[in-house]
Design an enzyme around this catalytic site. Sequence first.
Site, PDB file in Angstrom:
ATOM      1  N   LEU A  47     106.176 -25.603  78.416  1.00 45.93           N
ATOM      2  CA  LEU A  47     105.127 -26.502  78.931  1.00 45.93           C
ATOM      3  C   LEU A  47     104.932 -27.657  78.130  1.00 45.93           C
ATOM      4  O   LEU A  47     105.171 -28.834  78.512  1.00 45.93           O
ATOM      5  CB  LEU A  47     103.728 -25.963  79.498  1.00 45.93           C
ATOM      6  CG  LEU A  47     103.058 -27.065  80.395  1.00 45.93           C
ATOM      7  CD1 LEU A  47     103.700 -27.580  81.609  1.00 45.93           C
ATOM      8  CD2 LEU A  47     101.682 -26.445  80.638  1.00 45.93           C
TER       9      LEU A  47
ATOM     10  N   SER B 124      94.622 -36.813  53.924  1.00 42.76           N
ATOM     11  CA  SER B 124      96.020 -36.795  54.219  1.00 42.76           C
ATOM     12  C   SER B 124      96.323 -38.236  54.270  1.00 42.76           C
ATOM     13  O   SER B 124      95.487 -39.049  54.907  1.00 42.76           O
ATOM     14  CB  SER B 124      96.259 -36.101  55.509  1.00 42.76           C
ATOM     15  OG  SER B 124      95.408 -36.604  56.570  1.00 42.76           O
TER      16      SER B 124
ATOM     17  N   GLU C 260      98.265 -35.011  50.594  1.00 41.75           N
ATOM     18  CA  GLU C 260      98.611 -33.646  51.260  1.00 41.75           C
ATOM     19  C   GLU C 260     100.044 -33.687  52.153  1.00 41.75           C
ATOM     20  O   GLU C 260     100.255 -32.967  52.980  1.00 41.75           O
ATOM     21  CB  GLU C 260      97.488 -33.467  52.450  1.00 41.75           C
ATOM     22  CG  GLU C 260      96.034 -33.318  51.912  1.00 41.75           C
ATOM     23  CD  GLU C 260      95.103 -33.114  52.879  1.00 41.75           C
ATOM     24  OE1 GLU C 260      95.506 -32.635  54.059  1.00 41.75           O
ATOM     25  OE2 GLU C 260      93.820 -33.670  52.793  1.00 41.75           O
TER      26      GLU C 260
ATOM     27  N   ARG D 104      98.885 -30.188  72.527  1.00 42.19           N
ATOM     28  CA  ARG D 104      98.913 -29.811  71.087  1.00 42.19           C
ATOM     29  C   ARG D 104      98.623 -28.386  71.019  1.00 42.19           C
ATOM     30  O   ARG D 104      97.701 -27.755  71.738  1.00 42.19           O
ATOM     31  CB  ARG D 104      97.948 -30.653  70.720  1.00 42.19           C
ATOM     32  CG  ARG D 104      98.224 -32.138  70.128  1.00 42.19           C
ATOM     33  CD  ARG D 104      99.252 -31.858  69.012  1.00 42.19           C
ATOM     34  NE  ARG D 104      98.303 -31.983  67.635  1.00 42.19           N
ATOM     35  CZ  ARG D 104      97.828 -32.847  66.896  1.00 42.19           C
ATOM     36  NH1 ARG D 104      98.047 -34.009  67.292  1.00 42.19           N
ATOM     37  NH2 ARG D 104      97.093 -32.699  65.870  1.00 42.19           N
TER      38      ARG D 104
ATOM     39  N   GLU E 206      81.618 -26.171  65.041  1.00 40.28           N
ATOM     40  CA  GLU E 206      82.237 -25.416  65.999  1.00 40.28           C
ATOM     41  C   GLU E 206      81.970 -23.991  66.173  1.00 40.28           C
ATOM     42  O   GLU E 206      81.864 -23.308  67.250  1.00 40.28           O
ATOM     43  CB  GLU E 206      83.966 -25.473  65.752  1.00 40.28           C
ATOM     44  CG  GLU E 206      84.889 -24.754  66.673  1.00 40.28           C
ATOM     45  CD  GLU E 206      86.327 -24.741  65.966  1.00 40.28           C
ATOM     46  OE1 GLU E 206      86.391 -25.985  65.776  1.00 40.28           O
ATOM     47  OE2 GLU E 206      87.130 -24.072  66.055  1.00 40.28           O
TER      48      GLU E 206
ATOM     49  N   CYS F 244      84.361 -33.232  60.831  1.00 40.66           N
ATOM     50  CA  CYS F 244      84.852 -34.264  61.635  1.00 40.66           C
ATOM     51  C   CYS F 244      84.277 -34.638  63.137  1.00 40.66           C
ATOM     52  O   CYS F 244      84.872 -34.544  64.113  1.00 40.66           O
ATOM     53  CB  CYS F 244      86.168 -33.395  62.331  1.00 40.66           C
ATOM     54  SG  CYS F 244      87.599 -33.633  61.250  1.00 40.66           S
TER      55      CYS F 244
ATOM     56  N   HIS G   1      91.974 -41.814  65.415  1.00 42.07           N
ATOM     57  CA  HIS G   1      92.446 -41.149  66.751  1.00 42.07           C
ATOM     58  C   HIS G   1      93.262 -42.205  67.436  1.00 42.07           C
ATOM     59  O   HIS G   1      93.838 -41.682  68.510  1.00 42.07           O
ATOM     60  CB  HIS G   1      91.599 -40.428  67.469  1.00 42.07           C
ATOM     61  CG  HIS G   1      90.562 -39.467  66.664  1.00 42.07           C
ATOM     62  ND1 HIS G   1      89.374 -39.575  66.279  1.00 42.07           N
ATOM     63  CD2 HIS G   1      90.858 -38.256  66.545  1.00 42.07           C
ATOM     64  CE1 HIS G   1      88.968 -38.543  65.831  1.00 42.07           C
ATOM     65  NE2 HIS G   1      89.815 -37.741  65.695  1.00 42.07           N
TER      66      HIS G   1
HETATM   67  N1  GLN Z   1      91.647 -33.472  54.200  1.00 44.29           N
HETATM   68  C1  GLN Z   1      92.125 -33.499  55.677  1.00 44.29           C
HETATM   69  C2  GLN Z   1      92.835 -34.632  56.137  1.00 44.29           C
HETATM   70  O1  GLN Z   1      92.862 -35.462  55.690  1.00 44.29           O
HETATM   71  C3  GLN Z   1      90.801 -33.340  56.680  1.00 44.29           C
HETATM   72  C4  GLN Z   1      91.432 -33.116  58.173  1.00 44.29           C
HETATM   73  C5  GLN Z   1      90.375 -32.718  59.014  1.00 44.29           C
HETATM   74  O2  GLN Z   1      89.161 -32.789  58.802  1.00 44.29           O
HETATM   75  N2  GLN Z   1      90.656 -32.110  60.120  1.00 44.29           N
HETATM   76  O3  GLN Z   1      93.865 -34.533  56.645  1.00 44.29           O
HETATM   77 ZN    ZN Z   2      88.327 -34.998  59.966  1.00 41.00          ZN
END
Ligand code: GLN
Ligand code: ZN
EC number: 2.1.1.14
Length: 778
Positions: free
Chosen positions: A23, A453, A504, A535, A625, A663, A714
């Site tokens: 899918l 990253s 990273e 995703r 979460e 996050c 985002h």
């Molecule tokens: N250190 C990770 C990055 O920069 C953190 C990612 C996240 O918070 N989901 O990708």
């Molecule tokens: Zn984050």
Amino acid sequence: MTHSAFPTGTILGYPRIGRRRELKRAVEAFWSGSIDAAELETRAAALRADTRARLAELGLGRTDSAIPESFSYYDQVLDAAVAVGAVPARFSRLVGADGQVDLAGYFTIARGEGEDAPLEMTKWFDSNYHYLVPEIGPETDFSAHGERLVAQVEEARAAGYLTRPVLVGPVTFLALAKPVDGAPEGFRPLDRLADLVPVYAELLADLARAGAEWVQLDEPALVSESLEDAPERIVEAVAAAYDRLGAAEDRPALFVAAPYCALGDALPALAATPVEAIGLDLVKGTVPERLDPATEESLAAKTLVAGVVDGHNIWRGDLAAAFDRASALANLSGSVAVSSSTSLFHVPHDVADETKLDQRLVGWLAFADQKVAQIATLARGLTEGRDAIAGELDAATTALADRAEAPGVRVPAVRERLSALGEADFARADYDARVAAQASLELPELPTTTIGSFPQTGDIRRARARLTKGELTEAEYTAEMRAEIERVIRLQEELGLDVLVHGEPERNDMVQYFAELLDGFAVTEHGWVQSYGSRCTRPSLLWGDVSRPEPMTVGWSTYAQSLTDKPVKGMLTGPVTILAWSFVRDDQPLGDTARQVALALRDEIADLEASGIRVIQVDEPALRELLPLKRADQPAYLDWSVGSFRLATGGAAAATQVHTHLCYSEFGVVIDAIRNLDADVTSIEAARSRMEVVDDIAASGFDHGIGPGVYDIHSPRVPSVEEVRSLLERAVAEIPASRLWVNPDCGLKTRGYEETVASLEHIIEATRAVRAEVAVTA
Ligand code: GLN
Ligand code: ZN
């Protein structure tokens, strides 16, 4: 009104992404324009046909409503929004003359278009699945559009199945929605219940006409105490909604499922309505010992659906105990059925696809297909008696015993280390002493940094794929990654950032990377689960005691640090996030497992310090979460989760600056927990909400370093210098400049280089301007 009996064995839902993510591929092909809507529909129908056939083969009844219609192109909450006509005004152009939204329109609401932002996305109960948040206002005009679901029921019937359509229930739909922009102060979507329920009644009538005998309405809002609407209000709403829906003449039988936790006080309210079947999560919850006589009387006339097979985890588990738990419900009702505790879309398809896993481990696992088979077994036990399934129950018990004794499950050295821990292991030097010791970093006011990253380019991903296939040697791969790290360091120096990162590139995923290097974990080949839309993630399996055979990040970090005089942040994923994004052993408290992971990270931090790394970030984006849905369970959770972070970082020297990253911007909810993490610097998301979070931060008296994000990563949008500057000005108005950091909302791995570089340039320029303003004021 007479109804056919509820099936003795069923599941609340099945993975919909496909065994080989068919899918995902079809949907993405449609988005890129390489297939048209008709082709997408054809592929989706084939997937649904396969699912029905597979479920029947595994033992669910073909014609007794046991097989759920739980397919979705993107998200079940979006499906409900479209089915009740709740399309936000900015997308009204997508609604056709017939009141329907076509597939392209449906995806546009999910993904946005131009200036029109998509529906917001947020986590579904205590899982890592993200749903789209409906927007409801006083004027939202509800109308029934059940055509898609009706067509699926008909499609199934044409193939010889009588299936059970699944819909998010009206109360949960509204409880998860947010008020439209500009709604009057105090307005809650749940205020619109009386207008929405008649539309659900119409949907139900349409489904009945299409031949559905049972419909499942998911009402997990009933078990949560963490929603905006008070639990009492949700219980009242459920009573009102199901009295009304139950009173309709032309309706199918109603099965209301309440997954993810215990129903508690909501059970009597639901029992008092005319619904025919109630689904209980008996993995996370129990049925109260005592019920009032009225509730007992009404339950006796309903089917109780015992969710005894864990839909949220991948263990084969204790099947005999599950059978006993389901059988015990016979005290309450003459009609008992078994099911998964939640939809199975939280787990991968089939263990049989995993050919590289250790065979002993395989014997302890049950993915979706194995769970369906377990349910078929339990259902047979309910009808034919325990003896009829004694062989299967015993086999599961034997596997459980094998698991308890297998090497690696309990490692004495790990356990001794844990039991020797004392309070001092969870605390660092006091904050003021740390600030003084960290002055040697010589950072300017409003230091700039990123979250870790940098863009994961096609080249990086290809190099990793080639390493896996054996086309690159380990040494060649390392050389490529080092070249990438050097580029990222040079770029950051040119941009003028203050605390650098290595970017990273070597990480496929922030959890799996560590899972592959730690003992006690296994990784799957095909164990994908949907995270949102198309995703997927592939959670690792945490099956044994965790320890670190050797350093995991030191080589990359020290290489990066060797290239520059600026401090480079060591970058680790925290214990809570490692647990949250893996399938975790269920044979000991999560806190024990978290402390094992914490000790491994603690050793890594010690090694990073010893090799000259002065700033170390431990990411905990999943802290919020895992917060339990019941308030009574939250303090214990916060205690072990915060404790494990403190254990991981507690050995760091005063001069080592510990950062953490979270996050989300619902800072207020877990503010005390964040304070208790005691990180020197915390970066959080803030750009999307235009820095609203600084009010919470200021009000809470949070007094450590804080970096509210100034760049929404985002979106491909590049924020202008003025925009970043105004966000920073908003922040310095509330937070002393000496504690404020400047950074994006999150990591840059999903962005391209072009927008990343432009955005970072703007951030640096804005920071310089605000530094000058602050200096003048001082
Ligand atoms: N250190 C990770 C990055 O920069 C953190 C990612 C996240 O918070 N989901 O990708
Ligand atoms: Zn984050």
